[in-house]
Scaffold this motif. Structure first.
Motif, PDB file in Angstrom:
ATOM      1  N   LEU A   1       1.433   4.044  -3.020  1.00  0.00           N
ATOM      2  CA  LEU A   1       1.077   5.434  -2.722  1.00  0.00           C
ATOM      3  C   LEU A   1       2.251   6.383  -2.934  1.00  0.00           C
ATOM      4  CD1 LEU A   1      -1.197   7.263  -1.691  1.00  0.00           C
ATOM      5  CD2 LEU A   1      -0.376   6.850   0.632  1.00  0.00           C
TER       6      LEU A   1
ATOM      7  N   ILE B   1       0.829  -1.215   0.000  1.00  0.00           N
ATOM      8  CA  ILE B   1       0.000   0.000   0.000  1.00  0.00           C
ATOM      9  C   ILE B   1       0.860   1.260   0.000  1.00  0.00           C
ATOM     10  CG2 ILE B   1      -1.674   1.330   1.340  1.00  0.00           C
ATOM     11  CD1 ILE B   1      -2.883  -1.275   2.281  1.00  0.00           C
TER      12      ILE B   1
ATOM     13  N   TYR C   1       3.019   6.763  -6.668  1.00  0.00           N
ATOM     14  CA  TYR C   1       2.023   7.607  -7.348  1.00  0.00           C
ATOM     15  C   TYR C   1       2.215   9.077  -6.983  1.00  0.00           C
ATOM     16  CZ  TYR C   1      -2.536   9.412  -8.786  1.00  0.00           C
ATOM     17  OH  TYR C   1      -3.540  10.148  -9.365  1.00  0.00           O
TER      18      TYR C   1
ATOM     19  N   LYS D   1     -10.308   4.489 -14.723  1.00  0.00           N
ATOM     20  CA  LYS D   1     -10.083   5.173 -13.457  1.00  0.00           C
ATOM     21  C   LYS D   1      -8.648   4.954 -12.991  1.00  0.00           C
ATOM     22  CE  LYS D   1     -14.880   4.764 -11.877  1.00  0.00           C
ATOM     23  NZ  LYS D   1     -15.787   4.251 -10.825  1.00  0.00           N
ATOM     24  N   GLU D   2      -8.119   5.951 -12.276  1.00  0.00           N
ATOM     25  CA  GLU D   2      -6.732   5.878 -11.823  1.00  0.00           C
ATOM     26  C   GLU D   2      -6.517   4.698 -10.884  1.00  0.00           C
ATOM     27  OE1 GLU D   2      -2.840   7.132 -12.158  1.00  0.00           O
ATOM     28  OE2 GLU D   2      -4.645   7.767 -13.244  1.00  0.00           O
ATOM     29  N   ARG D   3      -7.531   4.408 -10.069  1.00  0.00           N
ATOM     30  CA  ARG D   3      -7.404   3.263  -9.161  1.00  0.00           C
ATOM     31  C   ARG D   3      -7.282   1.965  -9.943  1.00  0.00           C
ATOM     32  NH1 ARG D   3     -11.950   2.657  -4.666  1.00  0.00           N
ATOM     33  NH2 ARG D   3     -10.963   4.647  -4.077  1.00  0.00           N
ATOM     34  N   THR D   4      -8.060   1.847 -11.024  1.00  0.00           N
ATOM     35  CA  THR D   4      -7.988   0.646 -11.862  1.00  0.00           C
ATOM     36  C   THR D   4      -6.627   0.539 -12.546  1.00  0.00           C
ATOM     37  OG1 THR D   4     -10.373   0.789 -12.279  1.00  0.00           O
ATOM     38  CG2 THR D   4      -9.075  -0.599 -13.762  1.00  0.00           C
TER      39      THR D   4
ATOM     40  N   LEU E   1      -3.765   1.765 -11.488  1.00  0.00           N
ATOM     41  CA  LEU E   1      -2.712   1.493 -10.525  1.00  0.00           C
ATOM     42  C   LEU E   1      -2.745   0.060 -10.020  1.00  0.00           C
ATOM     43  CD1 LEU E   1      -2.606   4.761  -8.373  1.00  0.00           C
ATOM     44  CD2 LEU E   1      -0.900   3.954  -9.999  1.00  0.00           C
ATOM     45  N   TYR E   2      -3.918  -0.386  -9.585  1.00  0.00           N
ATOM     46  CA  TYR E   2      -3.989  -1.668  -8.891  1.00  0.00           C
ATOM     47  C   TYR E   2      -4.238  -2.852  -9.816  1.00  0.00           C
ATOM     48  CZ  TYR E   2      -4.006   0.941  -4.540  1.00  0.00           C
ATOM     49  OH  TYR E   2      -3.648   1.754  -3.494  1.00  0.00           O
ATOM     50  N   ARG E   3      -4.898  -2.655 -10.952  1.00  0.00           N
ATOM     51  CA  ARG E   3      -5.175  -3.789 -11.832  1.00  0.00           C
ATOM     52  C   ARG E   3      -4.096  -3.958 -12.893  1.00  0.00           C
ATOM     53  NH1 ARG E   3     -11.140  -4.438 -14.182  1.00  0.00           N
ATOM     54  NH2 ARG E   3     -11.448  -4.621 -11.924  1.00  0.00           N
TER      55      ARG E   3
ATOM     56  N   ARG F   1      -4.573   4.638 -19.327  1.00  0.00           N
ATOM     57  CA  ARG F   1      -5.071   5.959 -18.937  1.00  0.00           C
ATOM     58  C   ARG F   1      -5.741   6.655 -20.125  1.00  0.00           C
ATOM     59  NH1 ARG F   1       0.321   7.547 -15.484  1.00  0.00           N
ATOM     60  NH2 ARG F   1      -0.438   6.870 -13.424  1.00  0.00           N
TER      61      ARG F   1
END
Length: 317
Positions: free
Chosen positions: A117, A113, A120, A226-229, A231-233, A221
């Motif tokens: 963070l 995590i 980013y 989405k930015e979360r998608t 970053l994490y996917r 992008r």
């Protein structure tokens, strides 16, 4: 895959034979042992013990007998504890495993995590603050952090126990026993997390910084995800691949115990037993445990290689 596994098993066998030679001769050629150090024994009793345990035989013959017993699952007999080494493993190693597996889980959880963070938010105030805290935690000795937390939470605030696995004289059973063990685990687990999360966070941060600059991340992008998608996917999934190689080193650490942490918090684990064996020069236990860690290391390395190939088919075995 079958050919690769057979070849790796052959390599592992050769590596373990080399490690066993180094372990056995290093301990055996060290001056003094448990029998010599025990001043309460007479010369006749020392000679009798050497005859019983084969310590008076030629060193190469002792090595052959030791390796033959290991292949049978016998890691030796502890002279200090007067018990087979494997029985001592079963009594102490699971206490160390409990401490290590909980701390490892939370260390990886927080490291992933925080690593994502900080990557980013690179060069931001948050990134600078976290990195300074990480370097500070890595530079402070483990015994200082442990003693400081004991003073604050056990001595001053009196909200956590200073050490041990259960309260002295406790007869708790069932759920009460589990709660008591967890209560005693909080401080040692917190210290192990503080010590381990720093280097692992830097590792994930550097991987993420490399991945988020790749073309496929820019494409994701550009598609409007989405930015979360993103970053994490997309980014994190590929940044985690190099971390698979660390699994090979985590396996012996799960069972090896932490000598300093277990000593500070009086945790009845294999690390503290290992330190006690050094004090009395109980070489059979030291050799058996070191060989056990060597086996876990080569097995963990094989597992990490297979997992890496499974996760990324582009990697050829």
């Amino acid at each position: 895959m079958r050919t690769y596994l057979l070849r790796r098993c052959l390599y592992m066998l050769l590596i373990l034979i080399g490690a066993s030679l180094l372990i056995f001769f290093l301990y055996s050629l060290t001056p003094g042992d448990y029998v010599d150090n025990n001043l309460s024994l007479s010369e006749e009793r020392k000679a009798e013990l050497r005859e019983i345990h084969g310590l008076n035989k030629p060193i190469f013959e002792r090595y052959v007998n030791w390796m033959a017993n290991i292949f049978k699952g016998d890691f030796g007999y502890s002279l200090a504890q007067q018990r087979p080494v494997l029985d001592l493993f079963q009594d102490y190693i699971w206490n160390s495993f409990l401490l290590a597996v909980v701390s490892t889980f939370f260390t990886w959880f927080f490291a992933v995590i925080v690593g994502v963070l900080t990557a980013y938010k690179q060069y931001s105030l948050l990134d600078t603050f976290i990195m300074v805290g990480i370097f500070a935690a890595m530079s402070i000795p483990s015994f200082f952090i442990g003693l400081f937390l004991i003073k604050v939470f056990a001595v001053d605030l009196k909200i956590l126990p200073p050490g041990g696995m259960i309260t002295t004289g406790s007869r708790a059973e069932g759920w009460d026993y589990i709660v008591e063990v967890l209560h005693h685990m909080l401080l040692p687990v917190a210290v192990m997390i503080l010590l381990g999360v720093g280097s692992l966070t830097r590792y994930f941060r550097s991987n993420m910084l490399e991945v988020i600059r790749q073309d496929y991340v820019r494409t994701a992008r550009a598609k409007g995800l989405k930015e979360r998608t993103v970053l994490y996917r997309h980014a994190l999934k590929n940044a985690m691949l190099p971390a698979i190689t660390l699994i090979g080193f985590e396996l012996p650490g799960l069972f090896g115990g932490s000598i300093i942490i277990e000593k500070i918090f009086n945790w009845p684990g294999i690390g503290q037993l290992y330190m006690q064996s050094f004090t009395v020069r109980d070489y059979p236990l030291l050799m058996g445990f070191t060989m056990f860690l060597a086996i876990l290391t080569v097995v963990g390395t094989l597992i990490s290689d297979i997992l890496y190939h499974t996760s990324d088919p582009r990697v050829r075995l």
